[in-house]
Design a protein around this motif. Structure first.
Motif, PDB file in Angstrom:
ATOM      1  N   GLY A   1      -1.547  -3.927  -1.042  1.00 47.73           N
ATOM      2  CA  GLY A   1      -0.490  -4.519   0.093  1.00 47.73           C
ATOM      3  C   GLY A   1       0.569  -3.235   0.733  1.00 47.73           C
ATOM      4  N   SER A   2       0.793  -2.444   0.075  1.00 55.42           N
ATOM      5  CA  SER A   2       1.177  -1.342   0.938  1.00 55.42           C
ATOM      6  C   SER A   2       0.618  -1.191   2.375  1.00 55.42           C
ATOM      7  CB  SER A   2       1.707  -0.312   0.162  1.00 55.42           C
ATOM      8  OG  SER A   2       0.040   0.190  -0.150  1.00 55.42           O
ATOM      9  N   THR A   3      -0.073  -1.486   2.463  1.00 58.31           N
ATOM     10  CA  THR A   3      -0.860  -1.233   3.549  1.00 58.31           C
ATOM     11  C   THR A   3      -1.926  -2.715   4.144  1.00 58.31           C
ATOM     12  OG1 THR A   3      -2.995   0.009   3.054  1.00 58.31           O
ATOM     13  CG2 THR A   3      -1.056   1.763   3.770  1.00 58.31           C
ATOM     14  N   SER A   4      -1.816  -2.577   5.452  1.00 56.82           N
ATOM     15  CA  SER A   4      -2.435  -4.387   5.565  1.00 56.82           C
ATOM     16  C   SER A   4      -3.572  -3.930   6.061  1.00 56.82           C
ATOM     17  CB  SER A   4      -0.850  -5.078   6.871  1.00 56.82           C
ATOM     18  OG  SER A   4      -1.727  -4.033   7.882  1.00 56.82           O
ATOM     19  N   CYS A   5      -4.662  -4.842   6.239  1.00 57.20           N
ATOM     20  CA  CYS A   5      -5.767  -4.889   6.662  1.00 57.20           C
ATOM     21  C   CYS A   5      -5.900  -4.431   8.069  1.00 57.20           C
ATOM     22  CB  CYS A   5      -6.545  -6.095   6.555  1.00 57.20           C
ATOM     23  SG  CYS A   5      -8.248  -6.010   6.921  1.00 57.20           S
ATOM     24  N   GLY A   6      -5.341  -5.036   8.920  1.00 55.53           N
ATOM     25  CA  GLY A   6      -5.296  -4.639  10.509  1.00 55.53           C
ATOM     26  C   GLY A   6      -4.562  -2.559  10.737  1.00 55.53           C
ATOM     27  N   TYR A   7      -3.530  -2.697   9.733  1.00 53.74           N
ATOM     28  CA  TYR A   7      -3.163  -0.503  10.284  1.00 53.74           C
ATOM     29  C   TYR A   7      -4.652  -0.258   9.122  1.00 53.74           C
ATOM     30  CZ  TYR A   7      -1.160   3.210   8.966  1.00 53.74           C
ATOM     31  OH  TYR A   7      -0.549   4.691   8.448  1.00 53.74           O
ATOM     32  N   SER A   8      -4.778  -0.010   8.123  1.00 52.38           N
ATOM     33  CA  SER A   8      -6.062   0.377   7.657  1.00 52.38           C
ATOM     34  C   SER A   8      -7.634   0.725   8.559  1.00 52.38           C
ATOM     35  CB  SER A   8      -6.374   0.524   6.453  1.00 52.38           C
ATOM     36  OG  SER A   8      -5.132   0.471   5.062  1.00 52.38           O
ATOM     37  N   GLY A   9      -7.252  -0.805   8.806  1.00 55.98           N
ATOM     38  CA  GLY A   9      -8.706  -0.589   9.927  1.00 55.98           C
ATOM     39  C   GLY A   9      -8.985  -0.452  11.430  1.00 55.98           C
ATOM     40  N   THR A  10      -8.150  -0.217  12.401  1.00 53.05           N
ATOM     41  CA  THR A  10      -7.264  -0.147  13.191  1.00 53.05           C
ATOM     42  C   THR A  10      -7.455   1.416  13.346  1.00 53.05           C
ATOM     43  OG1 THR A  10      -6.215  -0.925  13.706  1.00 53.05           O
ATOM     44  CG2 THR A  10      -5.746   0.517  14.961  1.00 53.05           C
ATOM     45  N   LEU A  11      -6.533   2.548  12.062  1.00 51.47           N
ATOM     46  CA  LEU A  11      -6.840   4.070  11.514  1.00 51.47           C
ATOM     47  C   LEU A  11      -8.471   4.208  11.380  1.00 51.47           C
ATOM     48  CD1 LEU A  11      -5.191   6.622  11.370  1.00 51.47           C
ATOM     49  CD2 LEU A  11      -4.568   5.921   8.908  1.00 51.47           C
TER      50      LEU A  11
ATOM     51  N   ILE B   1     -13.600  -3.520   9.511  1.00 51.30           N
ATOM     52  CA  ILE B   1     -13.204  -4.892   9.016  1.00 51.30           C
ATOM     53  C   ILE B   1     -13.199  -5.185   7.492  1.00 51.30           C
ATOM     54  CG2 ILE B   1     -13.398  -6.933   8.704  1.00 51.30           C
ATOM     55  CD1 ILE B   1     -13.782  -7.374  12.113  1.00 51.30           C
ATOM     56  N   THR B   2     -14.274  -4.790   6.761  1.00 55.49           N
ATOM     57  CA  THR B   2     -14.621  -4.639   5.419  1.00 55.49           C
ATOM     58  C   THR B   2     -13.766  -3.404   4.815  1.00 55.49           C
ATOM     59  OG1 THR B   2     -16.951  -4.619   6.007  1.00 55.49           O
ATOM     60  CG2 THR B   2     -16.201  -3.839   3.731  1.00 55.49           C
ATOM     61  N   PHE B   3     -13.736  -1.920   5.438  1.00 52.21           N
ATOM     62  CA  PHE B   3     -12.664  -0.745   5.611  1.00 52.21           C
ATOM     63  C   PHE B   3     -10.960  -1.312   5.002  1.00 52.21           C
ATOM     64  CE2 PHE B   3      -9.934   2.176   6.417  1.00 52.21           C
ATOM     65  CZ  PHE B   3      -9.749   2.990   4.413  1.00 52.21           C
ATOM     66  N   GLY B   4     -10.532  -2.167   6.168  1.00 50.30           N
ATOM     67  CA  GLY B   4      -9.449  -2.633   6.142  1.00 50.30           C
ATOM     68  C   GLY B   4      -9.735  -3.670   5.109  1.00 50.30           C
ATOM     69  N   ARG B   5     -10.240  -4.686   4.815  1.00 53.26           N
ATOM     70  CA  ARG B   5      -9.902  -5.379   3.335  1.00 53.26           C
ATOM     71  C   ARG B   5      -9.827  -4.404   2.307  1.00 53.26           C
ATOM     72  NH1 ARG B   5     -14.221 -10.457   5.135  1.00 53.26           N
ATOM     73  NH2 ARG B   5     -12.805 -11.223   7.087  1.00 53.26           N
ATOM     74  N   ILE B   6     -10.566  -3.635   1.928  1.00 53.82           N
ATOM     75  CA  ILE B   6     -10.434  -2.972   0.575  1.00 53.82           C
ATOM     76  C   ILE B   6      -9.382  -1.699   0.529  1.00 53.82           C
ATOM     77  CG2 ILE B   6     -12.432  -0.600  -0.599  1.00 53.82           C
ATOM     78  CD1 ILE B   6     -14.137  -1.967   0.893  1.00 53.82           C
ATOM     79  N   ALA B   7      -9.131  -1.132   1.801  1.00 53.62           N
ATOM     80  CA  ALA B   7      -7.916  -0.476   1.324  1.00 53.62           C
ATOM     81  C   ALA B   7      -6.935  -1.833   0.814  1.00 53.62           C
ATOM     82  CB  ALA B   7      -7.179   0.031   2.812  1.00 53.62           C
ATOM     83  N   GLU B   8      -6.589  -2.630   1.360  1.00 52.13           N
ATOM     84  CA  GLU B   8      -5.863  -3.877   1.448  1.00 52.13           C
ATOM     85  C   GLU B   8      -4.938  -3.802  -0.035  1.00 52.13           C
ATOM     86  OE1 GLU B   8      -3.094  -8.248   3.175  1.00 52.13           O
ATOM     87  OE2 GLU B   8      -5.110  -6.997   3.553  1.00 52.13           O
TER      88      GLU B   8
END
Length: 219
Positions: free
Chosen positions: A118-128, A106-113
């Motif tokens: 905004g080109s990648t979502s928090c859910g996509y980055s967190g799942t990957l 979750i932390t990484f997904g928010r950071i990556a977004e």
């Protein structure tokens, strides 16, 4: 024209070798000279005349034309800045520290977004992030790439080697530091990139709008 002895005119041609006794070479330049044509081309003196080698190239043409070139120095690079918090300052935000310890995806997904704008979502980055962690067990190699991208965006100190070492040795501390850095720069990490942009745009529009003038009360 040449006038022969019998009085008949001849054509406008130079005398032949049989008439003069000297070899005559007739070419385009000779014809142009006899017809009165002139050329405007300028040729530099040859080496046989001056005794010095002559190299006529683009730089020589520039020297003859009087053109000059000016070399401009590249603009100086901006100095790198320090991170707003230290790597081991996890206790400054206990909530994020606990969230990263139990659910780092979750932390990484928010950071990556936020870093990807905004080109990648928090859910996509967190799942990957979770899939790489479960299948390969080296999610730190994926997350350290975002640390390097974050440093380039905000001019933070560090290099690719230290980014990899920090994430490999202490993934949780690295994610917490990156989360705090973005939070200290004014991002609301919970609402994502697009909501942050909307709030900033709304705030700029409200600041540029003139306040309404309230008229006085009359009896």
């Amino acid at each position: 024209m040449y006038q022969p002895e019998d009085g008949k005119p001849l054509s406008n041609q130079p005398p032949s070798a049989a008439t003069t006794g000297f070899p005559v070479s007739v070419n385009n330049n000779t014809s142009a000279a006899y017809s009165g044509a002139t050329t405007s081309m300028y040729a530099p003196p040859s080496a046989t005349i001056t005794g010095f080698p002559v190299n006529f190239n683009s730089s020589t043409s520039t020297a003859y034309s009087g053109a000059t070139t000016t070399d401009y120095a590249p603009p100086p690079s901006k100095p790198l800045v320090e991170w707003s918090t230290n790597l081991c300052n996890c206790c400054s935000n206990v909530e994020i520290c606990c969230l990263t310890f139990w659910c780092p995806c979750i932390t990484f997904g928010r950071i990556a977004e936020i870093i990807d704008k905004g080109s990648t979502s928090c859910g996509y980055s967190g799942t990957l992030y979770t899939l790489i962690s479960l299948v390969l067990g080296c999610c730190c190699l994926y997350s350290c790439c975002y640390r390097s991208k974050m440093r380039e965006q905000y001019g933070l100190k560090g290099n690719d080697c230290t980014d990899c070492m920090i994430h490999c040795c202490c993934e949780t501390c690295a994610l917490c530091q990156e989360y705090r850095e973005l939070h200290n720069r004014g991002f609301n990490m919970v609402i994502g990139w697009h909501r942050n942009v909307e709030q900033q745009t709304r705030g700029i529009a409200m600041s540029t709008t003139a306040p309404a003038v309230v008229s006085g009360m009359y009896r």
